[in-house]
Design a protein around this motif. Sequence first.
Motif, PDB file in Angstrom:
ATOM      1  N   THR A   1       7.499   8.686 -10.196  1.00  0.00           N
ATOM      2  CA  THR A   1       6.769   7.537 -10.745  1.00  0.00           C
ATOM      3  C   THR A   1       5.518   7.294  -9.908  1.00  0.00           C
ATOM      4  OG1 THR A   1       8.810   6.588 -11.606  1.00  0.00           O
ATOM      5  CG2 THR A   1       6.946   5.088 -11.382  1.00  0.00           C
ATOM      6  N   GLY A   2       4.440   7.922 -10.316  1.00  0.00           N
ATOM      7  CA  GLY A   2       3.175   7.785  -9.589  1.00  0.00           C
ATOM      8  C   GLY A   2       2.360   6.626 -10.126  1.00  0.00           C
ATOM      9  N   SER A   3       1.315   6.290  -9.408  1.00  0.00           N
ATOM     10  CA  SER A   3       0.450   5.178  -9.814  1.00  0.00           C
ATOM     11  C   SER A   3      -0.406   5.564 -11.015  1.00  0.00           C
ATOM     12  CB  SER A   3      -0.479   4.789  -8.667  1.00  0.00           C
ATOM     13  OG  SER A   3       0.284   4.447  -7.542  1.00  0.00           O
ATOM     14  N   VAL A   4      -0.476   4.672 -11.972  1.00  0.00           N
ATOM     15  CA  VAL A   4      -1.342   4.866 -13.143  1.00  0.00           C
ATOM     16  C   VAL A   4      -2.388   3.762 -13.116  1.00  0.00           C
ATOM     17  CG1 VAL A   4      -1.443   4.866 -15.662  1.00  0.00           C
ATOM     18  CG2 VAL A   4       0.491   5.961 -14.488  1.00  0.00           C
ATOM     19  N   ARG A   5      -3.654   4.176 -13.144  1.00  0.00           N
ATOM     20  CA  ARG A   5      -4.751   3.197 -13.071  1.00  0.00           C
ATOM     21  C   ARG A   5      -5.676   3.270 -14.273  1.00  0.00           C
ATOM     22  NH1 ARG A   5      -4.126   5.601  -8.050  1.00  0.00           N
ATOM     23  NH2 ARG A   5      -3.399   4.203  -6.406  1.00  0.00           N
ATOM     24  N   GLN A   6      -5.395   4.228 -15.156  1.00  0.00           N
ATOM     25  CA  GLN A   6      -6.211   4.349 -16.371  1.00  0.00           C
ATOM     26  C   GLN A   6      -5.280   4.333 -17.569  1.00  0.00           C
ATOM     27  OE1 GLN A   6      -8.319   7.992 -15.343  1.00  0.00           O
ATOM     28  NE2 GLN A   6     -10.207   6.810 -15.198  1.00  0.00           N
TER      29      GLN A   6
ATOM     30  N   GLY B   1       1.883   2.257 -14.495  1.00  0.00           N
ATOM     31  CA  GLY B   1       1.191   1.110 -13.918  1.00  0.00           C
ATOM     32  C   GLY B   1       1.077   1.223 -12.420  1.00  0.00           C
ATOM     33  N   VAL B   2       0.644   0.134 -11.847  1.00  0.00           N
ATOM     34  CA  VAL B   2       0.447   0.113 -10.393  1.00  0.00           C
ATOM     35  C   VAL B   2       0.516  -1.333  -9.900  1.00  0.00           C
ATOM     36  CG1 VAL B   2      -2.090  -0.011 -10.537  1.00  0.00           C
ATOM     37  CG2 VAL B   2      -1.037   1.016  -8.517  1.00  0.00           C
ATOM     38  N   LEU B   3       0.994  -1.444  -8.667  1.00  0.00           N
ATOM     39  CA  LEU B   3       1.021  -2.741  -7.986  1.00  0.00           C
ATOM     40  C   LEU B   3      -0.172  -2.800  -7.045  1.00  0.00           C
ATOM     41  CD1 LEU B   3       2.547  -5.295  -6.675  1.00  0.00           C
ATOM     42  CD2 LEU B   3       3.497  -3.638  -5.078  1.00  0.00           C
ATOM     43  N   THR B   4      -0.859  -3.912  -7.004  1.00  0.00           N
ATOM     44  CA  THR B   4      -1.874  -4.093  -5.963  1.00  0.00           C
ATOM     45  C   THR B   4      -1.642  -5.450  -5.292  1.00  0.00           C
ATOM     46  OG1 THR B   4      -3.724  -5.372  -6.855  1.00  0.00           O
ATOM     47  CG2 THR B   4      -3.491  -3.126  -7.674  1.00  0.00           C
ATOM     48  N   THR B   5      -2.090  -5.522  -4.049  1.00  0.00           N
ATOM     49  CA  THR B   5      -1.916  -6.781  -3.312  1.00  0.00           C
ATOM     50  C   THR B   5      -3.262  -7.423  -2.965  1.00  0.00           C
ATOM     51  OG1 THR B   5      -1.692  -5.426  -1.325  1.00  0.00           O
ATOM     52  CG2 THR B   5       0.341  -6.229  -2.309  1.00  0.00           C
ATOM     53  N   LEU B   6      -4.336  -6.874  -3.523  1.00  0.00           N
ATOM     54  CA  LEU B   6      -5.682  -7.359  -3.176  1.00  0.00           C
ATOM     55  C   LEU B   6      -5.828  -8.868  -3.365  1.00  0.00           C
ATOM     56  CD1 LEU B   6      -7.773  -4.578  -4.999  1.00  0.00           C
ATOM     57  CD2 LEU B   6      -7.402  -4.759  -2.532  1.00  0.00           C
ATOM     58  N   LEU B   7      -5.262  -9.376  -4.454  1.00  0.00           N
ATOM     59  CA  LEU B   7      -5.474 -10.784  -4.805  1.00  0.00           C
ATOM     60  C   LEU B   7      -4.914 -11.738  -3.753  1.00  0.00           C
ATOM     61  CD1 LEU B   7      -6.706 -12.466  -7.141  1.00  0.00           C
ATOM     62  CD2 LEU B   7      -4.397 -12.618  -8.109  1.00  0.00           C
TER      63      LEU B   7
ATOM     64  N   ARG C   1       3.856  14.616  -9.621  1.00  0.00           N
ATOM     65  CA  ARG C   1       4.021  15.377  -8.367  1.00  0.00           C
ATOM     66  C   ARG C   1       3.426  14.544  -7.238  1.00  0.00           C
ATOM     67  NH1 ARG C   1       5.652  20.524  -8.844  1.00  0.00           N
ATOM     68  NH2 ARG C   1       4.805  21.062  -6.821  1.00  0.00           N
ATOM     69  N   LEU C   2       4.246  13.755  -6.629  1.00  0.00           N
ATOM     70  CA  LEU C   2       3.762  12.786  -5.648  1.00  0.00           C
ATOM     71  C   LEU C   2       3.746  13.387  -4.244  1.00  0.00           C
ATOM     72  CD1 LEU C   2       5.731   9.630  -6.858  1.00  0.00           C
ATOM     73  CD2 LEU C   2       3.761  10.771  -7.890  1.00  0.00           C
ATOM     74  N   LYS C   3       2.723  13.016  -3.498  1.00  0.00           N
ATOM     75  CA  LYS C   3       2.613  13.511  -2.122  1.00  0.00           C
ATOM     76  C   LYS C   3       3.282  12.499  -1.196  1.00  0.00           C
ATOM     77  CE  LYS C   3      -1.888  14.659  -1.661  1.00  0.00           C
ATOM     78  NZ  LYS C   3      -3.101  15.183  -1.140  1.00  0.00           N
ATOM     79  N   ARG C   4       4.352  12.892  -0.566  1.00  0.00           N
ATOM     80  CA  ARG C   4       5.019  12.010   0.387  1.00  0.00           C
ATOM     81  C   ARG C   4       5.442  12.825   1.606  1.00  0.00           C
ATOM     82  NH1 ARG C   4       3.180   9.062  -3.089  1.00  0.00           N
ATOM     83  NH2 ARG C   4       4.282   7.395  -4.193  1.00  0.00           N
ATOM     84  N   ARG C   5       5.526  12.159   2.744  1.00  0.00           N
ATOM     85  CA  ARG C   5       5.925  12.839   3.973  1.00  0.00           C
ATOM     86  C   ARG C   5       7.406  13.191   3.905  1.00  0.00           C
ATOM     87  NH1 ARG C   5       5.078   9.645   8.961  1.00  0.00           N
ATOM     88  NH2 ARG C   5       5.837   7.920   7.721  1.00  0.00           N
TER      89      ARG C   5
END
Length: 235
Positions: A18-23, A167-173, A207-211
Amino acid sequence: MGTEPNPEMDLRSAIRGTGSVRQFTDEPVDDEILYALLDDARFAPSGGNRQGWRVVVVQDIATREAIGGLMRGVWDDYIAIASTGNTPFTSIAPSQYELTTVTPGKTPNDLIDRIAEVPVVLVVAADLSLISMMDKDLDRKPITGGGSIYPFCWNLLLAARSRGLGGVLTTLLARAEPEAAALLRLPPGFAIAGTIFIGHPVHQPTRLKRRPVEAFTVIDRFDGEAFGITHSDAE
Ligand SMILES: Cc1cc2nc3c(=O)[nH]c(=O)nc-3n(C[C@H](O)[C@H](O)[C@H](O)COP(=O)(O)O)c2cc1C
């Protein structure tokens, strides 16, 4: 693309893919579907099962634009600081120092720039009176309270994924909370935990990049040996 839950998607694939979707495409997300996502997400754990999350479904375009405007200022600062090689807004470095050493530019951001068109914009808030902040009396900024809200946010995104949404979560607000509070009539004692964007993905990253585990897990103490196994089926 249908929005029925995909019975073929097993839990492990969902967790790992489940990767981030911004578009997002122009296809709307019906209220029934959004309700179903929230109805799945509410099974998230929280301290004492007090379920202190609150959600604002931001439909009004002017409110969205205003939120986007608040996020824009924070985003510009974030990018400017990140461009110096530092992690922006850590609770360790003083923000004032970070902000006076860089000049913000204007970096494109699909979420902010197209906030009026994103199918679903949610502001997730936390009722602080329901959250035990176990580390609040330590000589550093607290972090544990988020543990009662962010599993809900992640459940929401997993629920979206199970229906072919993204979708995606952001904390900017959260950095502009006083202004956002006035805009959203956030009651005293509530905190903005994040803004969640959901829609039909233009592209669903899987294909998510994680350590690897060994990079963040140790045995017995923090200066201990890395916890690892010899694998034959490394993925
Ligand atoms: C607490 C938190 C805050 C985030 N804030 C933003 C953000 O402001 N803007 C954004 O585009 N993505 C944001 N993200 C998404 C991360 O950028 C994303 O999870 C990470 O880069 C990994 O990318 P991937 O999920 O596509 O693999 C945030 C994620 C989390 C968990």
